[in-house]
Design a protein around this motif. Sequence first.
Motif, PDB file in Angstrom:
ATOM      1  N   LEU A 147       0.852  -1.169  -0.008  1.00 21.39           N
ATOM      2  CA  LEU A 147      -0.169   0.094  -0.146  1.00 21.39           C
ATOM      3  C   LEU A 147       0.730   1.389  -0.026  1.00 21.39           C
ATOM      4  N   GLU A 148       0.189   2.400  -0.577  1.00 20.17           N
ATOM      5  CA  GLU A 148       0.854   3.809  -0.626  1.00 20.17           C
ATOM      6  C   GLU A 148       0.510   4.606   0.512  1.00 20.17           C
ATOM      7  N   LEU A 149       1.472   4.969   1.324  1.00 14.84           N
ATOM      8  CA  LEU A 149       1.197   5.985   2.510  1.00 14.84           C
ATOM      9  C   LEU A 149       1.447   7.472   2.170  1.00 14.84           C
ATOM     10  N   GLY A 150       1.335   8.543   3.006  1.00 12.90           N
ATOM     11  CA  GLY A 150       1.647   9.844   2.603  1.00 12.90           C
ATOM     12  C   GLY A 150       2.855  10.198   3.543  1.00 12.90           C
ATOM     13  N   GLY A 151       3.636   9.274   3.755  1.00 15.84           N
ATOM     14  CA  GLY A 151       5.151   9.810   4.246  1.00 15.84           C
ATOM     15  C   GLY A 151       4.985   9.541   5.828  1.00 15.84           C
ATOM     16  N   ASP A 152       5.801  10.151   6.681  1.00 12.18           N
ATOM     17  CA  ASP A 152       6.004   9.841   8.080  1.00 12.18           C
ATOM     18  C   ASP A 152       4.785  10.637   8.888  1.00 12.18           C
ATOM     19  N   GLY A 153       4.152   9.801   9.581  1.00 12.07           N
ATOM     20  CA  GLY A 153       3.022  10.556  10.353  1.00 12.07           C
ATOM     21  C   GLY A 153       2.239   9.274  11.184  1.00 12.07           C
ATOM     22  N   THR A 154       1.000   9.787  11.537  1.00 12.35           N
ATOM     23  CA  THR A 154       0.218   9.028  12.500  1.00 12.35           C
ATOM     24  C   THR A 154      -1.160   8.828  11.605  1.00 12.35           C
ATOM     25  N   TYR A 155      -1.412   7.541  11.292  1.00 10.00           N
ATOM     26  CA  TYR A 155      -2.538   7.200  10.507  1.00 10.00           C
ATOM     27  C   TYR A 155      -3.672   6.427  11.185  1.00 10.00           C
ATOM     28  N   ASP A 156      -5.010   6.826  10.790  1.00 12.93           N
ATOM     29  CA  ASP A 156      -6.106   6.031  11.281  1.00 12.93           C
ATOM     30  C   ASP A 156      -6.319   4.959  10.739  1.00 12.93           C
ATOM     31  N   VAL A 157      -6.450   3.769  11.163  1.00 10.17           N
ATOM     32  CA  VAL A 157      -6.586   2.601  10.163  1.00 10.17           C
ATOM     33  C   VAL A 157      -7.777   1.727  10.795  1.00 10.17           C
ATOM     34  N   GLU A 158      -8.778   1.370   9.912  1.00  5.60           N
ATOM     35  CA  GLU A 158     -10.026   0.615  10.039  1.00  5.60           C
ATOM     36  C   GLU A 158      -9.744  -0.737   9.465  1.00  5.60           C
ATOM     37  N   VAL A 159     -10.073  -1.871  10.125  1.00  4.39           N
ATOM     38  CA  VAL A 159      -9.919  -3.058   9.396  1.00  4.39           C
ATOM     39  C   VAL A 159     -11.568  -3.607   9.623  1.00  4.39           C
ATOM     40  N   SER A 160     -12.041  -3.924   8.391  1.00 11.37           N
ATOM     41  CA  SER A 160     -13.328  -4.545   8.646  1.00 11.37           C
ATOM     42  C   SER A 160     -13.233  -6.068   8.192  1.00 11.37           C
TER      43      SER A 160
END
Length: 381
Positions: A147-160
């Motif tokens: 997957l592609e992310l947007g660089g360093d940082g804090t992400y919210d991830v939901e797994v269904s």
Amino acid sequence: MHRRRFLAAGAAAASASLAGCRSLFQTRSARSPPMVEDRPDAVYIPSHVEGMEMVGMADAGDYKVALTYSFPHRFWRAEGDRFEKVEIQGSDTVHLMTTVWDAETGTVVPNGAVTTTITKDGETFTSGKPLWLMLSQNMGVHAGDNLELGGDGTYDVEVSVPPLSARRTGAFRDRFDELATASFTMGFSQSTLEEVFFERLQDRQGERAALEPMEMDMVPVARAPATEDLPGTVLGETTSGDAVFAAMRLESPPAGFVESDGDGGGTDSDGTATGGTNGSTDGDGGAGTYLAVSMRTPYNRYPIPATTVSATVTRDGDAVFDDDLAQTFDPDLGYHYGAVADVQSGDELTLSVGAPPQISRHEGYETAFVDFAETSMTVGE
């Protein structure tokens, strides 16, 4: 003067940018070594072994879910009777992985329809993206993708995690039938990713063997029961396509079993089971003995889901059973293929596989479980 300073600053910035690109390219190249030459049509030691970064664990209805990531890597995606190699793309940031298991028993649930949504600061990077049901030597059965992310940082991830479409029996008969969602906060940095464990296996690569499962605190690895631990009467083991088939007979079907017309079922394009029914009634659901076939990998006993297994029982030259076996999930039998079938001592049991298991594979599994020949055993006393 100012123009020269501007050009010098621009050149320095460009040089730094190119150096960063070269560093990233070199890291990815080093972690995607050449494929093993003369790979066997079987399970083999891959070119390398890699670790992962744990994001965390969360509850989701009947499930517990673990979220992990590693660096992007190649894998092979099932497309019917062939496998498409998925190469690392320049935009790929991580290989995101989920492991889903039953919160009560710790049994890994091989669900082929897990999806994820990833956001950061209001920007959406994936929305309901399906993760591929996968098989790797160190993680076993899981779901993942590059997957592609947007660089360093804090992400919210939901797994269904959607309802499990395989038939469920025993203590699982009334479980895993509702959509559940797990939420994670994922801190990501490129520097942390580059510290993930990686080791070349040049002295072992290509051997007919498999890596040991990864040891993870609190996160189980999917294992089919050992033959001696299977309930009922073990009829025998046989091998085809480098998969191991352990067959057993129960005097009655598992609790909650209900057999439908055309009970065997199959798989759709994402590896989700179709057909068969989930029993929800007490009792054995029908007369007769129950034939169960546990299909697993050699070496590590990982269950192999998402395929069609057919059985023929021949007695005195006549077929007394000839049908598909339904994909079934049971706490004692594990993930298996089963049906009500009269199997007696002296019968000939023949097993065959339709399309290859619709599960994506990490390196070391991509040449196995592809071409299957019919395989038979004679039922003993």
